[in-house]
Design a protein around this motif. Structure first.
Motif, PDB file in Angstrom:
ATOM      1  N   SER A 122       0.810  -1.219   0.000  1.00  0.00           N
ATOM      2  CA  SER A 122       0.000   0.000   0.000  1.00  0.00           C
ATOM      3  C   SER A 122       0.844   1.270   0.000  1.00  0.00           C
ATOM      4  N   PHE A 123       1.974   1.227   0.700  1.00  0.00           N
ATOM      5  CA  PHE A 123       2.803   2.427   0.828  1.00  0.00           C
ATOM      6  C   PHE A 123       4.078   2.364  -0.012  1.00  0.00           C
ATOM      7  N   ASN A 124       4.227   1.284  -0.776  1.00  0.00           N
ATOM      8  CA  ASN A 124       5.370   1.121  -1.681  1.00  0.00           C
ATOM      9  C   ASN A 124       6.710   1.269  -0.948  1.00  0.00           C
ATOM     10  N   VAL A 125       6.869   0.506   0.126  1.00  0.00           N
ATOM     11  CA  VAL A 125       8.114   0.492   0.889  1.00  0.00           C
ATOM     12  C   VAL A 125       8.582  -0.950   1.039  1.00  0.00           C
ATOM     13  N   THR A 126       9.841  -1.108   1.392  1.00  0.00           N
ATOM     14  CA  THR A 126      10.405  -2.440   1.570  1.00  0.00           C
ATOM     15  C   THR A 126      10.488  -2.800   3.049  1.00  0.00           C
ATOM     16  N   TYR A 127      10.675  -4.070   3.281  1.00  0.00           N
ATOM     17  CA  TYR A 127      10.891  -4.571   4.644  1.00  0.00           C
ATOM     18  C   TYR A 127      12.076  -3.849   5.275  1.00  0.00           C
ATOM     19  N   ASP A 128      13.149  -3.726   4.514  1.00  0.00           N
ATOM     20  CA  ASP A 128      14.363  -3.097   5.028  1.00  0.00           C
ATOM     21  C   ASP A 128      14.121  -1.650   5.443  1.00  0.00           C
ATOM     22  N   GLN A 129      13.332  -0.922   4.683  1.00  0.00           N
ATOM     23  CA  GLN A 129      13.045   0.467   5.032  1.00  0.00           C
ATOM     24  C   GLN A 129      12.275   0.562   6.346  1.00  0.00           C
ATOM     25  N   ILE A 130      11.396  -0.394   6.586  1.00  0.00           N
ATOM     26  CA  ILE A 130      10.593  -0.363   7.810  1.00  0.00           C
ATOM     27  C   ILE A 130      11.399  -0.814   9.023  1.00  0.00           C
ATOM     28  N   PHE A 131      12.141  -1.907   8.886  1.00  0.00           N
ATOM     29  CA  PHE A 131      12.767  -2.504  10.064  1.00  0.00           C
ATOM     30  C   PHE A 131      14.257  -2.216  10.230  1.00  0.00           C
ATOM     31  N   LEU A 132      14.956  -1.934   9.155  1.00  0.00           N
ATOM     32  CA  LEU A 132      16.396  -1.741   9.273  1.00  0.00           C
ATOM     33  C   LEU A 132      16.823  -0.297   9.078  1.00  0.00           C
ATOM     34  N   GLY A 133      16.178   0.392   8.185  1.00  0.00           N
ATOM     35  CA  GLY A 133      16.472   1.800   7.963  1.00  0.00           C
ATOM     36  C   GLY A 133      17.939   2.071   7.727  1.00  0.00           C
ATOM     37  N   ASN A 134      18.521   2.963   8.521  1.00  0.00           N
ATOM     38  CA  ASN A 134      19.907   3.387   8.340  1.00  0.00           C
ATOM     39  C   ASN A 134      20.896   2.241   8.458  1.00  0.00           C
ATOM     40  N   LYS A 135      20.608   1.261   9.293  1.00  0.00           N
ATOM     41  CA  LYS A 135      21.518   0.129   9.438  1.00  0.00           C
ATOM     42  C   LYS A 135      21.702  -0.567   8.100  1.00  0.00           C
ATOM     43  N   TYR A 136      20.607  -0.753   7.368  1.00  0.00           N
ATOM     44  CA  TYR A 136      20.665  -1.404   6.060  1.00  0.00           C
ATOM     45  C   TYR A 136      21.406  -0.530   5.060  1.00  0.00           C
ATOM     46  N   GLU A 137      21.119   0.774   5.062  1.00  0.00           N
ATOM     47  CA  GLU A 137      21.768   1.686   4.127  1.00  0.00           C
ATOM     48  C   GLU A 137      23.271   1.735   4.367  1.00  0.00           C
ATOM     49  N   ILE A 138      23.697   1.750   5.621  1.00  0.00           N
ATOM     50  CA  ILE A 138      25.124   1.770   5.941  1.00  0.00           C
ATOM     51  C   ILE A 138      25.774   0.473   5.486  1.00  0.00           C
ATOM     52  N   PHE A 139      25.132  -0.659   5.750  1.00  0.00           N
ATOM     53  CA  PHE A 139      25.655  -1.952   5.327  1.00  0.00           C
ATOM     54  C   PHE A 139      25.792  -2.004   3.807  1.00  0.00           C
ATOM     55  N   GLU A 140      24.765  -1.553   3.106  1.00  0.00           N
ATOM     56  CA  GLU A 140      24.773  -1.555   1.647  1.00  0.00           C
ATOM     57  C   GLU A 140      25.906  -0.672   1.123  1.00  0.00           C
ATOM     58  N   PHE A 141      26.087   0.505   1.721  1.00  0.00           N
ATOM     59  CA  PHE A 141      27.146   1.424   1.325  1.00  0.00           C
ATOM     60  C   PHE A 141      28.515   0.792   1.556  1.00  0.00           C
ATOM     61  N   GLU A 142      28.702   0.165   2.722  1.00  0.00           N
ATOM     62  CA  GLU A 142      29.985  -0.454   3.037  1.00  0.00           C
ATOM     63  C   GLU A 142      30.306  -1.581   2.065  1.00  0.00           C
ATOM     64  N   CYS A 143      29.316  -2.348   1.669  1.00  0.00           N
ATOM     65  CA  CYS A 143      29.530  -3.426   0.702  1.00  0.00           C
ATOM     66  C   CYS A 143      29.935  -2.865  -0.660  1.00  0.00           C
ATOM     67  N   GLU A 144      29.296  -1.783  -1.071  1.00  0.00           N
ATOM     68  CA  GLU A 144      29.639  -1.149  -2.342  1.00  0.00           C
ATOM     69  C   GLU A 144      31.063  -0.608  -2.306  1.00  0.00           C
ATOM     70  N   GLU A 145      31.425   0.038  -1.205  1.00  0.00           N
ATOM     71  CA  GLU A 145      32.769   0.595  -1.068  1.00  0.00           C
ATOM     72  C   GLU A 145      33.817  -0.515  -1.071  1.00  0.00           C
ATOM     73  N   LYS A 146      33.535  -1.597  -0.387  1.00  0.00           N
ATOM     74  CA  LYS A 146      34.457  -2.724  -0.344  1.00  0.00           C
ATOM     75  C   LYS A 146      34.653  -3.289  -1.750  1.00  0.00           C
ATOM     76  N   SER A 147      33.582  -3.406  -2.504  1.00  0.00           N
ATOM     77  CA  SER A 147      33.668  -3.914  -3.876  1.00  0.00           C
ATOM     78  C   SER A 147      34.519  -3.000  -4.747  1.00  0.00           C
ATOM     79  N   LYS A 148      34.357  -1.690  -4.581  1.00  0.00           N
ATOM     80  CA  LYS A 148      35.148  -0.731  -5.350  1.00  0.00           C
ATOM     81  C   LYS A 148      36.631  -0.878  -5.029  1.00  0.00           C
ATOM     82  N   ILE A 149      36.935  -1.010  -3.754  1.00  0.00           N
ATOM     83  CA  ILE A 149      38.331  -1.136  -3.324  1.00  0.00           C
ATOM     84  C   ILE A 149      38.927  -2.435  -3.858  1.00  0.00           C
ATOM     85  N   LEU A 150      38.194  -3.524  -3.723  1.00  0.00           N
ATOM     86  CA  LEU A 150      38.701  -4.820  -4.167  1.00  0.00           C
ATOM     87  C   LEU A 150      38.863  -4.888  -5.683  1.00  0.00           C
ATOM     88  N   SER A 151      38.049  -4.159  -6.406  1.00  0.00           N
ATOM     89  CA  SER A 151      38.166  -4.182  -7.865  1.00  0.00           C
ATOM     90  C   SER A 151      39.436  -3.471  -8.341  1.00  0.00           C
TER      91      SER A 151
END
Length: 82
Positions: free
Chosen positions: A51-80
């Motif tokens: 109904s509100f077009n949101v994800t589970y992660d947005q409701i329950f994890l919020g910033n924790k999920y965004e930080i984790f996602e960012f850290e994974c992206e940064e790690k991938s960039k460094i490793l590449s």
């Protein structure tokens, strides 16, 4: 950003009573889950997400999920570069 169920409802200018009617639950059910959504039933959670077009992660994890996602992206960039 973590989004609360109450914020979702208020963002659309919907009362607890109106949402309860749409979701076919009692007003007290809506009120209880707005105070503590940790035990929300899957079927009701899906109604919120759809109904509100949101994800589970947005409701329950919020910033924790965004930080984790960012850290994974940064790690991938460094490793590449290695």
């Amino acid at each position: 950003m973590q989004i609360t169920l109450k914020q979702l409802r208020k963002s659309k200018d919907i009362t607890q009573s109106e949402l309860a009617d749409v979701f076919n639950v009692s007003v007290s059910t809506i009120a209880n889950y707005e105070m503590d959504s940790s035990n929300i039933k899957d079927s009701l959670l899906k109604k919120y997400m759809d109904s509100f077009n949101v994800t589970y992660d947005q409701i329950f994890l919020g910033n924790k999920y965004e930080i984790f996602e960012f850290e994974c992206e940064e790690k991938s960039k460094i490793l590449s570069k290695v």
